[in-house]
Write an enzyme that holds these catalytic residues in place. Sequence first.
Site, PDB file in Angstrom:
ATOM      1  N   ASP A  11       0.556  -0.868   0.416  1.00 46.65           N
ATOM      2  CA  ASP A  11      -0.044   0.492  -0.153  1.00 46.65           C
ATOM      3  C   ASP A  11       0.307   1.086  -0.106  1.00 46.65           C
ATOM      4  O   ASP A  11       1.179   1.746   1.107  1.00 46.65           O
ATOM      5  CB  ASP A  11      -1.082   0.160   1.704  1.00 46.65           C
ATOM      6  CG  ASP A  11      -1.306   1.494   1.752  1.00 46.65           C
ATOM      7  OD1 ASP A  11      -1.689   2.440   0.647  1.00 46.65           O
ATOM      8  OD2 ASP A  11      -1.827   1.597   2.388  1.00 46.65           O
ATOM      9  N   LYS A  74       2.694  11.593  -3.595  1.00 48.38           N
ATOM     10  CA  LYS A  74       1.827  10.727  -4.526  1.00 48.38           C
ATOM     11  C   LYS A  74       0.703  11.535  -5.299  1.00 48.38           C
ATOM     12  O   LYS A  74       0.255  11.254  -6.173  1.00 48.38           O
ATOM     13  CB  LYS A  74       1.052   9.680  -3.178  1.00 48.38           C
ATOM     14  CG  LYS A  74       0.313   8.776  -4.256  1.00 48.38           C
ATOM     15  CD  LYS A  74      -0.036   8.672  -2.887  1.00 48.38           C
ATOM     16  CE  LYS A  74      -1.308   6.873  -3.548  1.00 48.38           C
ATOM     17  NZ  LYS A  74      -2.065   6.412  -2.585  1.00 48.38           N
ATOM     18  N   GLU A 151      -6.801   0.927  -4.282  1.00 47.68           N
ATOM     19  CA  GLU A 151      -6.891   0.847  -3.122  1.00 47.68           C
ATOM     20  C   GLU A 151      -8.241  -0.326  -2.288  1.00 47.68           C
ATOM     21  O   GLU A 151      -8.092  -1.382  -1.674  1.00 47.68           O
ATOM     22  CB  GLU A 151      -6.333   2.058  -2.337  1.00 47.68           C
ATOM     23  CG  GLU A 151      -5.440   2.636  -2.660  1.00 47.68           C
ATOM     24  CD  GLU A 151      -4.405   3.817  -2.364  1.00 47.68           C
ATOM     25  OE1 GLU A 151      -5.758   4.564  -2.085  1.00 47.68           O
ATOM     26  OE2 GLU A 151      -4.091   3.913  -3.286  1.00 47.68           O
ATOM     27  N   ASP A 174     -12.699   5.873   3.260  1.00 48.52           N
ATOM     28  CA  ASP A 174     -11.054   5.673   3.034  1.00 48.52           C
ATOM     29  C   ASP A 174     -11.389   7.410   2.999  1.00 48.52           C
ATOM     30  O   ASP A 174     -11.044   8.117   2.516  1.00 48.52           O
ATOM     31  CB  ASP A 174     -10.783   4.886   1.825  1.00 48.52           C
ATOM     32  CG  ASP A 174      -9.012   5.087   2.570  1.00 48.52           C
ATOM     33  OD1 ASP A 174      -9.041   5.738   3.234  1.00 48.52           O
ATOM     34  OD2 ASP A 174      -7.818   4.977   0.986  1.00 48.52           O
TER      35      ASP A 174
HETATM   36  P1  ADP Z   1      -3.085   7.616   4.065  1.00 46.02           P
HETATM   37  O1  ADP Z   1      -3.779   5.635   3.095  1.00 46.02           O
HETATM   38  O2  ADP Z   1      -3.149   8.790   3.229  1.00 46.02           O
HETATM   39  O3  ADP Z   1      -1.704   7.131   4.018  1.00 46.02           O
HETATM   40  P2  ADP Z   1      -3.734   6.012   6.856  1.00 46.02           P
HETATM   41  O4  ADP Z   1      -4.674   5.450   6.433  1.00 46.02           O
HETATM   42  O5  ADP Z   1      -2.428   6.073   6.861  1.00 46.02           O
HETATM   43  O6  ADP Z   1      -3.036   7.059   5.383  1.00 46.02           O
HETATM   44  O7  ADP Z   1      -3.768   7.423   7.838  1.00 46.02           O
HETATM   45  C1  ADP Z   1      -3.271   8.325   7.980  1.00 46.02           C
HETATM   46  C2  ADP Z   1      -4.110   9.441   8.663  1.00 46.02           C
HETATM   47  O8  ADP Z   1      -4.357   8.299  10.019  1.00 46.02           O
HETATM   48  C3  ADP Z   1      -3.580  10.583   9.607  1.00 46.02           C
HETATM   49  O9  ADP Z   1      -3.763  11.783   9.640  1.00 46.02           O
HETATM   50  C4  ADP Z   1      -3.914  10.062  11.543  1.00 46.02           C
HETATM   51  O10 ADP Z   1      -3.232  11.574  12.133  1.00 46.02           O
HETATM   52  C5  ADP Z   1      -4.731   9.370  11.026  1.00 46.02           C
HETATM   53  N1  ADP Z   1      -5.304   8.155  12.716  1.00 46.02           N
HETATM   54  C6  ADP Z   1      -4.322   7.346  12.762  1.00 46.02           C
HETATM   55  N2  ADP Z   1      -4.477   7.106  14.134  1.00 46.02           N
HETATM   56  C7  ADP Z   1      -5.745   7.018  14.439  1.00 46.02           C
HETATM   57  C8  ADP Z   1      -6.454   7.552  15.569  1.00 46.02           C
HETATM   58  N3  ADP Z   1      -6.207   6.267  16.033  1.00 46.02           N
HETATM   59  N4  ADP Z   1      -7.305   8.457  15.922  1.00 46.02           N
HETATM   60  C9  ADP Z   1      -7.581   9.477  14.567  1.00 46.02           C
HETATM   61  N5  ADP Z   1      -6.579   9.443  13.743  1.00 46.02           N
HETATM   62  C10 ADP Z   1      -5.990   8.818  13.494  1.00 46.02           C
HETATM   63 MG    MG Z   2      -3.953   4.814   2.242  1.00 50.14          MG
END
Ligand code: ADP
Ligand code: MG
Length: 577
Positions: A11, A74, A151, A174
Amino acid sequence: MSEEDIIIGIDLGTTNSVVAIFRDGKAQVLKNDLDEYLTPSVVVHDKKTESLVTGRIAKDIYALNPNNGAATFKRSMGNDQMYTIGDKKYGSVELSAYILKSLKMQAETALGCDVNRAVITVPAYFDEAQRFATIKAGEIAGFKVERIINEPTAAAIAYGLNKRESESTFLVFDLGGGTFDVCIMELFEGMLEVKSTAGISMLGGEDFTQRLMGFTLQKVSVNFEYAEIKTPESVMLLRKRCEIAKRELSDKDVVKITIPKMGKMKEEQTIEVTKEDSKEIFKPLLDRLYSPCRTAIRGADIEPQELDEVILVGGATRMPMIREFVEKIFTRAPLTNIDPDLAVAEGAAIQAALSADDEAVQDWVVTDVASHSMGVEVSKKIGGQRIAGYFSPIIHRNTTIPTSRTQSYCTISNNQTRMGFDIYEGESRYTKDNRLIGSLDIEGIPRGPEGQESILVTFTYDTNGLLEVEVLIETTKKKFNKIFTHNAKSISEEEIKKAKKRLAELKRNPSEKPIYRDLLARAELLYQELISDQKKQLEYMLDSFESALKSRTPAEIKKAYKDLKDLCDLLDGGLRW
Ligand code: ADP
Ligand code: MG
């Protein structure tokens, strides 16, 4: 499993990237050297080691000095935006390659052997250029990219939704770090199809943190807009504290945030934020989530009640307020048993395992949709005058792919022997507003009056974004053919050969598909046994099914298949009685 058989799932996220493998009958996410599953998708130049660094360390360095690194690149995949790091400039392909390389090493350390093959995920709305840019990044990192999958499709696979018995409709919600994507999918005869996608490319969990920062500074009367009042260190510290507070707010009614000294503040100050406050703070962001949800529902032509399942993906969906929001608008509790930030990588790993078998069965387990319409330039006769520059789509946007569609065109002047097809991608009626993909010229059309010769143009398009254009002069049966990769350099001759073979599979008439063939055979047998009205009825349905198969339009095929199958079931039953 031997080394050559290993295919990992990746991912490649805007904020975080994750790598997983299918082992011992299930998907397993691999940890990095900091013992974490998520690797921040950030690249910086480390002055100490004079080298590029990625991951959590890079994220911290970047927070202090964003001029010396790159994040969220990205978003510019497939375009030529450059990022300056140190004294060098990098494009998003190179930066992504860098992330992929570190994930490759991460997997090799975890598995204790070389890893050379990967399935990489991309957002459903990525166009061909963006998909190719991703394949290229994978190749630079030293991978053979087995497949690019969407995704949301990966997330659905992680939940095993592709294995359900009955037809179902799913929605994938998502909310990542910087992007919001909604996707509706349908499962039909074991095929997972994307029905519609919508989203906001500049909205994610980071905006929630940002708003919380704004709120804390307001409490101590510091104007966030004035850059001179804050040092990068204090902003970074505040962001980290707000990030933690945002997560804590999930299960606490009140959290404390210590604001580092900045602006006119005499010393650092601790404030309290209640759950009630957070509802106010985040409301403007929640409000923005509505519109894409509506667009996706409308795009799939369904009602929210018709959804069989809603799944949550992306770290930000951990927030209870997001879960409540989803529950309210889609009138059901979402599935949450898989970690929302790991689901996509897990699905990619499962797909990777399927890909390994795929070569043998040559079957398509999942399908995607075309993110743009593709077609050719034509001229139209308007008021007796021929006007050029119109776009005639052959594969429409949101068509399930892989697909093969044919359209017929005719000569526009007397004794015309040549014809040039300019191929475009886009949604405008006029080609000048769409994107030119390339062109294919044909010759040897038999001379005759204008409009006499019919020329069939077939577009065949696969899930890796390869477009094959085939032009057939109907009377002479002469064929012309060309493959468009949009970025021919990123893919080797050998791979094009392989892809051509796959495309040839696709062009095969859908009636050769076993489930369709079986139904046709069954209906024909039944036909012999029936009399009068029933026979007529069956004949009508059989004809409709055959013409749907000829049209190659999945929606039509699906409907006609169902009608014919229902009728056969009914008539079979009648006979048995
Ligand atoms: P991406 O798909 O953009 O790479 P992710 O799926 O890894 O991102 O999500 C990242 C986001 O999720 C960040 O903004 C982070 O602050 C948020 N996040 C992760 N865990 C929590 C949580 N427990 N509560 C609120 N937000 C969260
Ligand atoms: Mg993602």
